[in-house]
Each structure stands twice: as structure tokens, then as C-alpha cells.
Write a protein that holds these residues in place. Structure first.
Motif, PDB file in Angstrom:
ATOM      1  N   ILE A 283       0.822  -1.209   0.000  1.00 25.69           N
ATOM      2  CA  ILE A 283       0.000   0.000   0.000  1.00 25.69           C
ATOM      3  C   ILE A 283       0.857   1.260   0.000  1.00 25.69           C
ATOM      4  N   ARG A 284       2.186   1.095   0.113  1.00 24.79           N
ATOM      5  CA  ARG A 284       3.067   2.263   0.048  1.00 24.79           C
ATOM      6  C   ARG A 284       3.790   2.359  -1.287  1.00 24.79           C
ATOM      7  N   SER A 285       3.481   1.475  -2.241  1.00 21.41           N
ATOM      8  CA  SER A 285       4.319   1.370  -3.434  1.00 21.41           C
ATOM      9  C   SER A 285       3.634   1.866  -4.708  1.00 21.41           C
ATOM     10  N   GLY A 286       2.912   2.930  -4.626  1.00 14.87           N
ATOM     11  CA  GLY A 286       2.381   3.503  -5.846  1.00 14.87           C
ATOM     12  C   GLY A 286       0.883   3.358  -5.974  1.00 14.87           C
ATOM     13  N   GLU A 287       0.318   2.296  -5.401  1.00 17.28           N
ATOM     14  CA  GLU A 287      -1.119   2.118  -5.503  1.00 17.28           C
ATOM     15  C   GLU A 287      -1.790   2.880  -4.361  1.00 17.28           C
ATOM     16  N   LEU A 288      -1.557   4.177  -4.317  1.00 19.87           N
ATOM     17  CA  LEU A 288      -1.998   4.981  -3.187  1.00 19.87           C
ATOM     18  C   LEU A 288      -3.512   5.092  -3.092  1.00 19.87           C
ATOM     19  N   THR A 289      -4.215   4.770  -4.193  1.00 18.39           N
ATOM     20  CA  THR A 289      -5.672   4.822  -4.139  1.00 18.39           C
ATOM     21  C   THR A 289      -6.223   3.835  -3.128  1.00 18.39           C
ATOM     22  N   ARG A 290      -5.467   2.793  -2.796  1.00 19.43           N
ATOM     23  CA  ARG A 290      -5.934   1.813  -1.815  1.00 19.43           C
ATOM     24  C   ARG A 290      -6.131   2.463  -0.456  1.00 19.43           C
ATOM     25  N   ILE A 291      -5.292   3.409  -0.128  1.00 18.46           N
ATOM     26  CA  ILE A 291      -5.365   4.033   1.190  1.00 18.46           C
ATOM     27  C   ILE A 291      -6.702   4.753   1.387  1.00 18.46           C
ATOM     28  N   ASP A 292      -7.236   5.312   0.314  1.00 14.80           N
ATOM     29  CA  ASP A 292      -8.512   6.018   0.440  1.00 14.80           C
ATOM     30  C   ASP A 292      -9.627   5.109   0.915  1.00 14.80           C
ATOM     31  N   ASN A 293      -9.477   3.830   0.651  1.00 12.22           N
ATOM     32  CA  ASN A 293     -10.530   2.892   1.017  1.00 12.22           C
ATOM     33  C   ASN A 293     -10.254   2.185   2.340  1.00 12.22           C
ATOM     34  N   LEU A 294      -9.189   2.598   3.024  1.00  8.98           N
ATOM     35  CA  LEU A 294      -8.818   1.956   4.269  1.00  8.98           C
ATOM     36  C   LEU A 294      -8.912   2.946   5.419  1.00  8.98           C
ATOM     37  N   SER A 295      -9.579   2.542   6.476  1.00  8.96           N
ATOM     38  CA  SER A 295      -9.637   3.393   7.654  1.00  8.96           C
ATOM     39  C   SER A 295      -8.315   3.319   8.387  1.00  8.96           C
ATOM     40  N   HIS A 296      -8.096   4.288   9.269  1.00 10.44           N
ATOM     41  CA  HIS A 296      -6.845   4.316  10.039  1.00 10.44           C
ATOM     42  C   HIS A 296      -6.641   3.021  10.812  1.00 10.44           C
ATOM     43  N   LYS A 297      -7.757   2.432  11.286  1.00  9.56           N
ATOM     44  CA  LYS A 297      -7.655   1.212  12.088  1.00  9.56           C
ATOM     45  C   LYS A 297      -7.899  -0.050  11.281  1.00  9.56           C
ATOM     46  N   SER A 298      -7.889   0.040   9.964  1.00 11.68           N
ATOM     47  CA  SER A 298      -8.072  -1.172   9.172  1.00 11.68           C
ATOM     48  C   SER A 298      -6.909  -2.115   9.425  1.00 11.68           C
ATOM     49  N   PRO A 299      -7.128  -3.431   9.374  1.00 15.06           N
ATOM     50  CA  PRO A 299      -6.039  -4.381   9.622  1.00 15.06           C
ATOM     51  C   PRO A 299      -4.822  -4.150   8.731  1.00 15.06           C
ATOM     52  N   ALA A 300      -5.056  -3.869   7.443  1.00 13.53           N
ATOM     53  CA  ALA A 300      -3.929  -3.665   6.530  1.00 13.53           C
ATOM     54  C   ALA A 300      -3.113  -2.447   6.920  1.00 13.53           C
ATOM     55  N   ASN A 301      -3.791  -1.353   7.291  1.00 11.09           N
ATOM     56  CA  ASN A 301      -3.059  -0.151   7.702  1.00 11.09           C
ATOM     57  C   ASN A 301      -2.346  -0.356   9.033  1.00 11.09           C
ATOM     58  N   LEU A 302      -2.972  -1.071   9.952  1.00  8.81           N
ATOM     59  CA  LEU A 302      -2.314  -1.374  11.227  1.00  8.81           C
ATOM     60  C   LEU A 302      -1.042  -2.172  10.994  1.00  8.81           C
ATOM     61  N   PHE A 303      -1.124  -3.154  10.111  1.00 11.09           N
ATOM     62  CA  PHE A 303       0.059  -3.956   9.801  1.00 11.09           C
ATOM     63  C   PHE A 303       1.127  -3.089   9.158  1.00 11.09           C
ATOM     64  N   ASP A 304       0.716  -2.264   8.197  1.00 10.04           N
ATOM     65  CA  ASP A 304       1.675  -1.413   7.505  1.00 10.04           C
ATOM     66  C   ASP A 304       2.363  -0.449   8.465  1.00 10.04           C
ATOM     67  N   ALA A 305       1.606   0.103   9.399  1.00  9.99           N
ATOM     68  CA  ALA A 305       2.147   1.122  10.306  1.00  9.99           C
ATOM     69  C   ALA A 305       3.012   0.536  11.412  1.00  9.99           C
ATOM     70  N   ASN A 306       2.750  -0.708  11.796  1.00  9.97           N
ATOM     71  CA  ASN A 306       3.419  -1.255  12.978  1.00  9.97           C
ATOM     72  C   ASN A 306       4.326  -2.455  12.724  1.00  9.97           C
ATOM     73  N   CYS A 307       4.126  -3.143  11.616  1.00  8.01           N
ATOM     74  CA  CYS A 307       4.843  -4.413  11.410  1.00  8.01           C
ATOM     75  C   CYS A 307       5.702  -4.447  10.158  1.00  8.01           C
ATOM     76  N   ALA A 308       5.218  -3.798   9.085  1.00 10.32           N
ATOM     77  CA  ALA A 308       5.847  -3.970   7.775  1.00 10.32           C
ATOM     78  C   ALA A 308       7.275  -3.443   7.716  1.00 10.32           C
ATOM     79  N   ALA A 309       7.588  -2.425   8.504  1.00 11.24           N
ATOM     80  CA  ALA A 309       8.936  -1.856   8.446  1.00 11.24           C
ATOM     81  C   ALA A 309      10.007  -2.892   8.763  1.00 11.24           C
ATOM     82  N   CYS A 310       9.695  -3.826   9.658  1.00  6.01           N
ATOM     83  CA  CYS A 310      10.671  -4.861  10.024  1.00  6.01           C
ATOM     84  C   CYS A 310      10.389  -6.197   9.339  1.00  6.01           C
TER      85      CYS A 310
END
Length: 438
Positions: free
Chosen positions: A312-339
Motif C-alpha cells: 500500500i506504500r508502493s504507488g497504488e496509493l488509491t488503496r489508502i482512500d478505502n482503508l480506515s486508520h484502524k483497518s487491519p492492513a493499515n495497522l500492519f503497515d504502520a506497525n509491522c511492515a517496516a521490520c
């Protein structure tokens, strides 16, 4: 806990305390060094420091709060201080405490002290332990708070009946250092390392179910898993070398990483055993009776694959518009994906492990995944330092709330594990409440 470990191992260098009291050091110098060294090794194998040292405290001075179904039990000072510790214990008193669960004053110890397992120790090893504790550990003049349990658990006399029903390991004889591989492995597993204390389920009276040895059991919010050689419910797909590597380093690529109480056991105990003892322990575990598991029906490390969904950080930014701040995918991206990577593969060197082929994620029970997210990982061995932040809190600040943790656990399981979880915020709240230091 680097600072704690540095302090702890300063106690073991040369089998004596460095920088201790001069009179204490003089007494230690008069003791047979081979016996001292043996006692130091046995204390490490028995992991005495784990329960008898509070966070940030002096090794063996007690004060650790241990949660049990009966209530919190405070560990005692086992340094040789005569007024605050065990300095007035004779060797007979010491043996009675280790093997029988009896204090010097005749009162029963609570069975959080694994005397049921230590009962299997040889006389020679009891002697070496006694010598080391009396001459190789610096006295500490601290008295931990007394354990305060409610009625009837506060009546220690009732434990006499428990002890009669619970039984204990049969005392071994001879020189344990000369045992053949399987006998040595059994001695380590059942007496010194007391593996069954955590990994064997218990009945309503909190006694180990001897017919389900090492079949798995809840442990302070975590779940000490089935480590029998069952190929579905246990670790039957692990080789002897896999087990040795895990006990030495706390991790096996594509299988498991040690955290919580097991991470501490690896850091302070098993990682310091000799290769011969590690192989003996592994060989014994691989031949115990396989036990099937109600929750795990295929190897816990056999689930999942890399996530091929777009980042969701690699160009397909339109996906973010459909995701709430607390959506599972965004939670994973914000807290887990970096590592762990957006695809869950972890880092190249597996310092941050893969989330698929991972026993915590693939387990049929969510306990260890919840606790890992809440409490993080902090383990140091000769292999290096393994660290993961605690997302439950940072100091007094809650990083993820109960709903977010539940959502993240379910997402990780569905994406990389067996997908069977339906963890709720209430469930996470209860785990957090029961396992937050207070």
C-alpha cells in the motif's frame, strides 16, 4: 536485559563473585574450585536466577512477583546473607528446600518453586549447588515483601496434602556428569531444566498430568507449547540440531523464536549449556511419547507464504482512500511492515523473522501472538540481541488499544498463519490486565 546479564555473569566468572566482600571472598578461596565450578553450572542449568531476581534487581536477591492461580507469589532471597537470605541454612536444610519444598523453619514452600522436579537431583549435585550458593554468591541484605495470599492458599500446612498427591521425580544416583546421552538428557529435562513445569498441562489441583508430559500448558499469558515429537501437534518435524540451535540461540529460521519466559530461559540457562548437554537434552525430548493436540493438527511452523498483495506504500496509493486508520492492513503497515516486510518475509538475515513458517503465527492458539505484540521480545545470547518493541505500551503510553491488537492478531493469522483466530478486544483486554506489571 544487557545490564542485568552483565551483573549476573559477573557472579559466575571463575565461579566466584568479583568485587564481593573480602571475608566472603576469603571463604570462597578455601573451597574446592571444581565443586564451585560445578555448582555454578548447575545453578545456570536449573535457571535459579529466573525466579529469584526481580526486574533490575540483584541476582538471587528475590522480589520477583510470580503470578499463579492462587495469587501472586514473591520469590525469596537465596543469597547467603544470614538474616535476609539462606546464610543460616545447613546443607541438610538446603537439600530439604530443593527436594522436599521445606523451609528451614519447617514450613512448606509454595510449589511455584519446582522442588517436585529438583527432587530428582543427585546428592553430589545438591552438594555442589550448596557450596556455590554459600561461597560463590555475594550476600545481599535485602528482604523481599512477604507473599500475601488469601484463605485458604495462605495456609501452608495444606500443601502437605498437595505434596503427597503430586509426587516428585525419583532421585538419581551416581555422578550425573558421567551419564550416557539419554540418561543425561532425561536428568536435564526432568530435574535441572524442569521442562515439565511449564510445558506439561496441569489438573484442577495444579498438579502436572504425568501422562501428558510436555504436551503444552498456559503460562502467565503465554502458552508453553507441545514439545513432544508429534508431527502434528508438537515438534516432530524438528531435527536434533534444530532443537540444539533453538536452545542455544533462541531461534530456528523458518520455525520458531523464543520470547517471554522461554526467551528468558534461553538467555539465562540453555544458551550456557555445553554442546554435549544440549544434544543430550534434544535427544531425550525427541524420544518422549508423542502427544496430539486439541488445537494444532499440523506443524505450527508449516503455515503460510509470502503475501503477494500490492504494497500500500508502493504507488497504488488509491488503496489508502478505502482503508480506515484502524483497518487491519493499515495497522500492519504502520506497525509491522517496516521490520517484517509488507510480504511478511522478514529481513534477509532473519533478525526480524518471517511471519509465515512461524510457529507463533501458525499455532492454533493465539496466546503467544497476542503476548508477543503486547510485550515484545528481548533476548540476548552469544548469537546476538533479539528485540521487538512492546506494542501494548511504551512506558505509560498505550501504543495499540485492545481493538487494534485484536485486529492485528487476526490479520496476521489470516494472512500468514492458519487463519483460525477470532480474537476480540475483550480477550486482549483480559490478557493485558492479567499480565501488566503492577
Amino acid at each position: 536485559m544487557p545490564d542485568f546479564k552483565t551483573v549476573f555473569w559477573s557472579f559466575l566468572v571463575g565461579g566466584t563473585v568479583l568485587g564481593g566482600l573480602s571475608a566472603h571472598a576469603a571463604r570462597a578461596a578455601d573451597v574446592d574450585q571444581d565443586v564451585m565450578n560445578r555448582g555454578a553450572y548447575l545453578a545456570t542449568a536449573a535457571d535459579c536466577v529466573a525466579c529469584h531476581t526481580k526486574q533490575g534487581g540483584t541476582p538471587f536477591a528475590g522480589g520477583l512477583k510470580i503470578a499463579t492461580p492462587m495469587g501472586d507469589i514473591i520469590s525469596t532471597n537465596i543469597t547467603p546473607d544470614p538474616d535476609h537470605g539462606i546464610g543460616k541454612y545447613s546443607e541438610h536444610d538446603f537439600e530439604q528446600a530443593l527436594r522436599r519444598g521445606k523451609r528451614r523453619d519447617g514450613e512448606n514452600l509454595y510449589p511455584v518453586m519446582p522442588y517436585v522436579s529438583y527432587a530428582g537431583m543427585t546428592d553430589q549435585d545438591i552438594h555442589a549447588l550448596y557450596v556455590w550458593f554459600m561461597h560463590g554468591v555475594k550476600p545481599v541484605a535485602e528482604t523481599p515483601p512477604a507473599t500475601q495470599l488469601s484463605f485458604p492458599s495462605n495456609i501452608r500446612l495444606t500443601l502437605s496434602g498437595w505434596n503427597m498427591l503430586a509426587g516428585s521425580e525419583k532421585q538419581e544416583t551416581g555422578d550425573s556428569a558421567t551419564y550416557d546421552t539419554l540418561r543425561r538428557g532425561k536428568y536435564l529435562a526432568t530435574a535441572l531444566e524442569h521442562c515439565g513445569t511449564c510445558h506439561t498441562p496441569r489438573n484442577v489441583m495444579l498438579m502436572e498430568k504425568s501422562d501428558q508430559y510436555l504436551a503444552g500448558s498456559p503460562l502467565a499469558g503465554w502458552y508453553a507449547p507441545n514439545i513432544t515429537p508429534s508431527k502434528t501437534g508438537g515438534i516432530g518435524d524438528w531435527s536434533e540440531d534444530d532443537i540444539v540451535q533453538y536452545l542455544r540461540t533462541g531461534r530456528v529460521k523458518g520455525k520458531s523464536q523464543a520470547a517471554g519466559p522461554m526467551g528468558e530461559a534461553v538467555e539465562h540457562s540453555t544458551s550456557h549449556l555445553t554442546d554435549a548437554d544440549l544434544h543430550a537434552l534434544a535427544a531425550f525430548i525427541r524420544q518422549v511419547k508423542p502427544m496430539e493436540d486439541d488445537a494444532d493438527h499440523q506443524p505450527r511452523d508449516g503455515f503460510g507464504k509470502a503475501n503477494d498483495a500490492p504494497d500500500i506504500r508502493s504507488g497504488e496509493l488509491t488503496r489508502i482512500d478505502n482503508l480506515s486508520h484502524k483497518s487491519p492492513a493499515n495497522l500492519f503497515d504502520a506497525n509491522c511492515a517496516a521490520c517484517h516486510g509488507q510480504n511478511g518475509a522478514g529481513t534477509v538475515d532473519q533478525y526480524a523473522p518471517s511471519l509465515y513458517k512461524n510457529s507463533a503465527v501458525g499455532a492454533g492458539r493465539p496466546d503467544n501472538l497476542i503476548m508477543t505484540i503486547l510485550m515484545g521480545v528481548n533476548r540476548t545470547t552469544a548469537d546476538g540481541h533479539a528485540s521487538m518493541p512492546a506494542f501494548g505500551s511504551t512506558g505509560d503510553v498505550q501504543r495499540l488499544d485492545d481493538e487494534e491488537v485484536a485486529s492485528l492478531v487476526n490479520y496476521v493469522s489470516k494472512t500468514f498463519g492458519n487463519g483460525s483466530y477470532n480474537v476480540t478486544a475483550d480477550q486482549v483486554a483480559q490478557v493485558r490486565k492479567n499480565n501488566t506489571p503492577h
